[in-house]
Scaffold this active site. Structure first.
Site, PDB file in Angstrom:
ATOM      1  N   HIS A   1     -77.484  10.586 -30.932  1.00  0.00           N
ATOM      2  CA  HIS A   1     -78.020   9.479 -31.729  1.00  0.00           C
ATOM      3  C   HIS A   1     -77.375   8.153 -31.325  1.00  0.00           C
ATOM      4  O   HIS A   1     -78.076   7.152 -31.111  1.00  0.00           O
ATOM      5  CB  HIS A   1     -77.770   9.760 -33.213  1.00  0.00           C
ATOM      6  CG  HIS A   1     -77.999   8.574 -34.098  1.00  0.00           C
ATOM      7  ND1 HIS A   1     -79.196   8.320 -34.721  1.00  0.00           N
ATOM      8  CD2 HIS A   1     -77.170   7.562 -34.465  1.00  0.00           C
ATOM      9  CE1 HIS A   1     -79.103   7.213 -35.432  1.00  0.00           C
ATOM     10  NE2 HIS A   1     -77.879   6.729 -35.294  1.00  0.00           N
ATOM     11  N   GLU A   2     -76.050   8.138 -31.212  1.00  0.00           N
ATOM     12  CA  GLU A   2     -75.349   6.899 -30.889  1.00  0.00           C
ATOM     13  C   GLU A   2     -75.684   6.424 -29.483  1.00  0.00           C
ATOM     14  O   GLU A   2     -75.875   5.230 -29.241  1.00  0.00           O
ATOM     15  CB  GLU A   2     -73.838   7.086 -31.058  1.00  0.00           C
ATOM     16  CG  GLU A   2     -73.389   7.394 -32.479  1.00  0.00           C
ATOM     17  CD  GLU A   2     -73.796   6.329 -33.484  1.00  0.00           C
ATOM     18  OE1 GLU A   2     -73.914   5.147 -33.096  1.00  0.00           O
ATOM     19  OE2 GLU A   2     -73.995   6.670 -34.670  1.00  0.00           O
TER      20      GLU A   2
ATOM     21  N   HIS B   1     -78.951   4.548 -29.316  1.00  0.00           N
ATOM     22  CA  HIS B   1     -78.919   3.105 -29.574  1.00  0.00           C
ATOM     23  C   HIS B   1     -78.754   2.334 -28.270  1.00  0.00           C
ATOM     24  O   HIS B   1     -79.374   1.278 -28.063  1.00  0.00           O
ATOM     25  CB  HIS B   1     -77.761   2.751 -30.514  1.00  0.00           C
ATOM     26  CG  HIS B   1     -77.999   3.076 -31.953  1.00  0.00           C
ATOM     27  ND1 HIS B   1     -79.084   2.597 -32.669  1.00  0.00           N
ATOM     28  CD2 HIS B   1     -77.274   3.817 -32.834  1.00  0.00           C
ATOM     29  CE1 HIS B   1     -79.011   3.037 -33.925  1.00  0.00           C
ATOM     30  NE2 HIS B   1     -77.933   3.782 -34.046  1.00  0.00           N
TER      31      HIS B   1
ATOM     32  N   GLU C   1     -82.324   3.025 -36.481  1.00  0.00           N
ATOM     33  CA  GLU C   1     -81.736   4.321 -36.796  1.00  0.00           C
ATOM     34  C   GLU C   1     -82.738   5.454 -36.571  1.00  0.00           C
ATOM     35  O   GLU C   1     -82.406   6.490 -35.991  1.00  0.00           O
ATOM     36  CB  GLU C   1     -81.240   4.338 -38.248  1.00  0.00           C
ATOM     37  CG  GLU C   1     -80.006   3.492 -38.494  1.00  0.00           C
ATOM     38  CD  GLU C   1     -78.793   4.027 -37.762  1.00  0.00           C
ATOM     39  OE1 GLU C   1     -78.530   5.242 -37.825  1.00  0.00           O
ATOM     40  OE2 GLU C   1     -78.113   3.227 -37.100  1.00  0.00           O
TER      41      GLU C   1
END
Length: 267
Positions: A128-129, A132, A191
């Protein structure tokens, strides 16, 4: 005179948008004004500051565990995003969090390892990070702030000089303040997009995508459940995230089943 100024400024902003408009990995339109090299420089600078200000874990097993997961994930990140070896640091801090920065930097807080209880759940967070970074969310947020908050002067500066003197503007775009330890949330759109990219990344790396759902169940329990309405929160609620992840699970499972490797990183 004022009308002429407004017309000229509007035309200039429109030309900026046309020049800098691009598309995210999920097909969403983005405005990216800043050179990625500038964001990478600030990411490297911010990471160095964090390593100076926040205690780093000295537990070998813990570090090897996180390094193994992160390496498995980043092997599936395009060299166009970062062409080098990612630096991964485990910070000895109780907050349940992790982050990734342009310039190939990943930080994981030890508090996360108490909630993400296996390698698959940690992979979901790291994926997920990194999502970004892949989607240039930092650049997008800085660009939006420049156009909306600072106006034409800084837009011209970006286009002409390809640099920004106000490092705080870029730091906020990366999700950090200049105090480093303070994290700034991304938007709900960012997100959700990072969740989608991260789900695909973890599946490609051979981590069980179904565990991303279990992760958010754990996150919800750790935070005491749904403490506030989603409307008042910057992040999507755990329930919304779980529903969104489940809607993309069939495709992720197909990717997972075709993955060449099945990492064995530890707990």
């Amino acid at each position: 005179m004022l009308r002429r100024f407004i017309m000229v400024s509007s035309a200039a902003l429109l030309s900026v948008a046309l020049v800098a408009c691009t598309t995210s990995p999920t097909g969403r339109s983005q405005l990216l004004l800043f050179p990625e090299s500038q964001l990478s420089e600030m990411g490297v600078q911010a990471f160095a500051g964090m390593k100076s200000d926040i205690k780093i874990s000295n537990k070998a097993v813990q570090n090897e565990y996180v390094q193994c997961i992160a390496k498995s994930i980043t092997q599936h990140v395009s060299k166009d995003v970062f062409d080098g070896e990612w630096e991964v640091v485990v910070f000895d801090d109780a907050q349940v969090n992790a982050f990734a920065l342009p310039g190939g930097k990943i930080g994981v807080y030890t508090g996360l390892l108490d909630v993400a209880v296996n390698q698959h759940q940690v992979a979901a967070v790291i994926g997920h990070e990194v999502g970004h970074v892949i989607a240039h969310h930092g650049n997008e947020r800085v660009s939006q702030n420049a156009v909306i908050g600072t106006g034409q002067q800084i837009v011209n500066q970006v286009l002409q000089a390809k640099e920004v003197s106000n490092s705080g503007l870029i730091m906020s775009g990366l999700g950090l303040t200049t105090q480093y330890a303070v994290a700034l949330p991304f938007s709900r759109t960012h997100e959700s997009e990072a969740d989608e990219i991260g789900l695909d990344l973890m599946a490609k790396a051979g981590f069980d995508p179904k565990q991303s759902v279990e992760l958010w169940k754990n996150m919800s329990k750790a935070s005491g459940g749904e403490s506030q309405a989603e409307f008042f929160s910057t992040h999507p609620s755990p329930t919304t995230r779980i529903e969104d992840l489940q809607s993309k699970m069939d495709a992720a499972l197909i990717t997972y089943k075709s993955a060449v490797n099945r990492p064995k990183c530890g707990p």
